[in-house]
Design a protein around this motif. Structure first.
Motif, PDB file in Angstrom:
ATOM      1  N   ARG A 190      67.839  59.402  74.749  1.00 56.44           N
ATOM      2  CA  ARG A 190      67.207  59.052  73.572  1.00 56.44           C
ATOM      3  C   ARG A 190      67.230  57.843  72.567  1.00 56.44           C
ATOM      4  NH1 ARG A 190      69.924  63.354  68.996  1.00 56.44           N
ATOM      5  NH2 ARG A 190      69.778  65.564  70.824  1.00 56.44           N
ATOM      6  N   TRP A 191      66.854  56.865  71.983  1.00 53.44           N
ATOM      7  CA  TRP A 191      66.796  56.083  71.433  1.00 53.44           C
ATOM      8  C   TRP A 191      67.887  55.880  70.229  1.00 53.44           C
ATOM      9  CZ3 TRP A 191      65.372  51.828  74.442  1.00 53.44           C
ATOM     10  CH2 TRP A 191      64.259  51.412  74.770  1.00 53.44           C
ATOM     11  N   PHE A 192      68.861  55.182  70.598  1.00 51.96           N
ATOM     12  CA  PHE A 192      69.299  55.000  69.004  1.00 51.96           C
ATOM     13  C   PHE A 192      69.063  53.627  68.417  1.00 51.96           C
ATOM     14  CE2 PHE A 192      71.673  58.604  71.559  1.00 51.96           C
ATOM     15  CZ  PHE A 192      71.241  59.472  70.291  1.00 51.96           C
ATOM     16  N   SER A 193      69.175  53.385  66.734  1.00 50.48           N
ATOM     17  CA  SER A 193      69.413  52.124  66.025  1.00 50.48           C
ATOM     18  C   SER A 193      70.193  51.832  65.948  1.00 50.48           C
ATOM     19  CB  SER A 193      69.499  52.796  64.706  1.00 50.48           C
ATOM     20  OG  SER A 193      69.764  53.653  64.044  1.00 50.48           O
ATOM     21  N   ALA A 194      70.282  49.962  66.021  1.00 54.28           N
ATOM     22  CA  ALA A 194      71.544  49.167  65.538  1.00 54.28           C
ATOM     23  C   ALA A 194      72.976  50.852  64.673  1.00 54.28           C
ATOM     24  CB  ALA A 194      71.078  48.190  64.897  1.00 54.28           C
ATOM     25  N   ASP A 195      72.061  50.936  63.621  1.00 52.86           N
ATOM     26  CA  ASP A 195      73.192  51.163  62.674  1.00 52.86           C
ATOM     27  C   ASP A 195      73.754  52.865  63.541  1.00 52.86           C
ATOM     28  OD1 ASP A 195      72.186  49.961  60.528  1.00 52.86           O
ATOM     29  OD2 ASP A 195      71.412  50.742  59.761  1.00 52.86           O
TER      30      ASP A 195
ATOM     31  N   ASP B 158      75.859  43.141  69.285  1.00 52.34           N
ATOM     32  CA  ASP B 158      75.194  41.462  68.956  1.00 52.34           C
ATOM     33  C   ASP B 158      74.353  40.712  68.972  1.00 52.34           C
ATOM     34  OD1 ASP B 158      78.400  42.420  68.645  1.00 52.34           O
ATOM     35  OD2 ASP B 158      79.068  41.526  70.269  1.00 52.34           O
ATOM     36  N   GLU B 159      74.033  40.702  69.979  1.00 52.67           N
ATOM     37  CA  GLU B 159      72.990  40.224  70.244  1.00 52.67           C
ATOM     38  C   GLU B 159      71.747  40.437  68.751  1.00 52.67           C
ATOM     39  OE1 GLU B 159      71.493  39.802  73.977  1.00 52.67           O
ATOM     40  OE2 GLU B 159      73.726  38.823  74.933  1.00 52.67           O
ATOM     41  N   HIS B 160      71.608  42.667  69.418  1.00 51.83           N
ATOM     42  CA  HIS B 160      70.871  42.199  67.749  1.00 51.83           C
ATOM     43  C   HIS B 160      70.923  42.050  66.246  1.00 51.83           C
ATOM     44  CE1 HIS B 160      67.772  45.415  66.232  1.00 51.83           C
ATOM     45  NE2 HIS B 160      68.995  45.805  65.092  1.00 51.83           N
ATOM     46  N   GLN B 161      72.222  41.982  66.250  1.00 51.74           N
ATOM     47  CA  GLN B 161      72.377  41.624  64.757  1.00 51.74           C
ATOM     48  C   GLN B 161      71.623  40.245  65.007  1.00 51.74           C
ATOM     49  OE1 GLN B 161      72.929  43.359  61.985  1.00 51.74           O
ATOM     50  NE2 GLN B 161      73.444  41.844  61.148  1.00 51.74           N
ATOM     51  N   SER B 162      72.533  38.943  65.669  1.00 53.44           N
ATOM     52  CA  SER B 162      72.114  37.736  65.715  1.00 53.44           C
ATOM     53  C   SER B 162      70.493  37.839  65.321  1.00 53.44           C
ATOM     54  CB  SER B 162      72.421  37.368  67.044  1.00 53.44           C
ATOM     55  OG  SER B 162      73.829  37.153  67.152  1.00 53.44           O
ATOM     56  N   ALA B 163      69.695  38.552  66.600  1.00 53.82           N
ATOM     57  CA  ALA B 163      68.408  37.923  66.469  1.00 53.82           C
ATOM     58  C   ALA B 163      68.254  37.804  64.959  1.00 53.82           C
ATOM     59  CB  ALA B 163      67.946  38.549  67.543  1.00 53.82           C
ATOM     60  N   ARG B 164      68.334  39.549  64.458  1.00 58.21           N
ATOM     61  CA  ARG B 164      68.009  40.161  63.011  1.00 58.21           C
ATOM     62  C   ARG B 164      68.619  38.547  61.828  1.00 58.21           C
ATOM     63  NH1 ARG B 164      69.660  45.816  60.516  1.00 58.21           N
ATOM     64  NH2 ARG B 164      68.290  44.258  59.310  1.00 58.21           N
ATOM     65  N   ASN B 165      69.394  37.887  62.524  1.00 55.66           N
ATOM     66  CA  ASN B 165      70.290  37.534  61.374  1.00 55.66           C
ATOM     67  C   ASN B 165      69.618  35.625  61.583  1.00 55.66           C
ATOM     68  OD1 ASN B 165      71.842  38.945  60.297  1.00 55.66           O
ATOM     69  ND2 ASN B 165      73.940  38.526  61.241  1.00 55.66           N
ATOM     70  N   GLY B 166      68.744  35.554  62.819  1.00 55.63           N
ATOM     71  CA  GLY B 166      67.776  34.646  62.956  1.00 55.63           C
ATOM     72  C   GLY B 166      68.998  33.305  63.268  1.00 55.63           C
ATOM     73  N   GLN B 167      70.050  33.509  64.055  1.00 56.23           N
ATOM     74  CA  GLN B 167      70.836  32.538  65.091  1.00 56.23           C
ATOM     75  C   GLN B 167      70.621  32.844  66.369  1.00 56.23           C
ATOM     76  OE1 GLN B 167      74.872  34.644  64.153  1.00 56.23           O
ATOM     77  NE2 GLN B 167      74.446  34.547  62.020  1.00 56.23           N
TER      78      GLN B 167
END
Length: 317
Positions: free
Chosen positions: A263-268, A308-317
């Motif tokens: 399955r696909w799982f969300s970041a949360d 970590d990379e997903h969160q950084s992308a969401r934060n615009g880093q």
């Protein structure tokens, strides 16, 4: 980056079997005089026939010295040097152990100092090779182990054989917002992990990622996006896990012969899974939420790197 390098090539890693690796000291494998001189003060790790390490009275690694053993270094496998001290692997049947308590490698990796778990992993991989590799695959002759246990030479045709390591990929596959996870039928009910598989002859690592993910889940990977993260020796019994991140089409995953579900799982969902104790999966199967791989495995590392990379992308880093 969570994986960082210290001086002298010693890694500080969030998974097992890397930190504290010995100096393999290859030049000493052909120097029996030097090994004999080092033998009385050498450290010895003793493994039983099932690959478990002997423990001392306190439940820690039982560290023998060469002086305690009746046979010399020629009868054992030279592993390398740690702080100038030679280390060898011995058969538990050949050591004067008053106790028979032992520990398997997975549990040792979760409990022992990192260098001891890494020592154990090296010893176990070589032991497995010695146990399984008795006859020459070319002519069927008897193999004799030389070079301090690192070379098998055929007594019949004189062909030479070396310890085998099987390369395997393990990959965090994302569609840009979600992570692809699968589970095997024999795992605890809530346990999930990333896709992994062995490299076949004639394949690149990128091709292996695409093939394994397609075979196991039906998801199409973009091979040009595959990016290497780190590697881990995985002596169960003798693999080298090569960790990657790669992007894929948002295809609907399906079960396969390898996986009972994918399955696909969300970041949360992934974040919550990492926050849970990985041992929860061995408990109440009716509880909610996924449980992810053990911290000893690179699987958990590649999952964390994706998050970590997903969160950084969401934060615009």
């Amino acid at each position: 980056m969570r994986l960082r390098q210290q001086l002298y090539g010693v890694s500080v890693t969030p998974f097992a079997f890397v930190d504290g690796a010995l100096d393999r000291a290859d030049h000493l494998r052909d120097d029996p005089a030097a090994l004999a001189e080092a033998w009385p003060q050498a450290g010895i790790i003793a493994l039983d026939a099932s690959g478990c390490a002997l423990l001392d009275a306190d439940g820690a690694l039982r560290q023998f010295s060469g002086a305690e053993l009746p046979a010399g270094p020629d009868e054992h496998i030279f592993l390398g040097l740690r702080d100038g001290r030679a280390w060898f692997a011995a058969d538990a049947a050949h050591v004067p152990a008053a106790r028979t308590d032992s520990l398997d490698l997975r549990r040792a990796a979760a409990a022992w100092p990192a260098w001891q778990a890494t020592l154990f992993a090296q010893a176990r991989a070589l032991q497995h090779w010695h146990q399984r590799y008795r006859y020459c695959p070319a002519c069927g002759g008897t193999l004799q182990f030389v070079r301090a246990g690192w070379l098998a030479r055929c007594a019949g045709c004189a062909s030479e054989h070396y310890p085998r390591t099987d390369q395997a990929i393990i990959a965090a596959i994302t569609d840009g917002t979600r992570l692809l996870l699968g589970r095997q039928a024999n795992w605890p009910a809530r346990r999930w992990s990333v896709v992994a598989g062995f490299v076949e002859p004639g394949e690149t690592l990128e091709q292996t990622i695409a093939r394994e993910v397609m075979e196991e889940t039906g998801v199409r990977v973009h091979t040009q996006t595959a990016r290497y993260l780190a590697s881990q020796p995985w002596p169960f019994p003798g693999a080298l896990m090569l960790g990657f991140i790669a992007h894929a089409e948002p295809d609907a995953p399906h079960a396969s012969e390898e996986l009972e579900d994918a399955r696909w799982f969300s970041a949360d969902e992934v974040r919550a899974g990492l926050a849970r104790d990985w041992r929860e999966a061995d408990g109440d199967g009716e509880a909610e939420g996924i449980v992810l791989s053990s911290p000893i495995s690179i699987a958990r590392y590649v999952i964390q790197m994706w998050l970590d990379e997903h969160q950084s992308a969401r934060n615009g880093q």
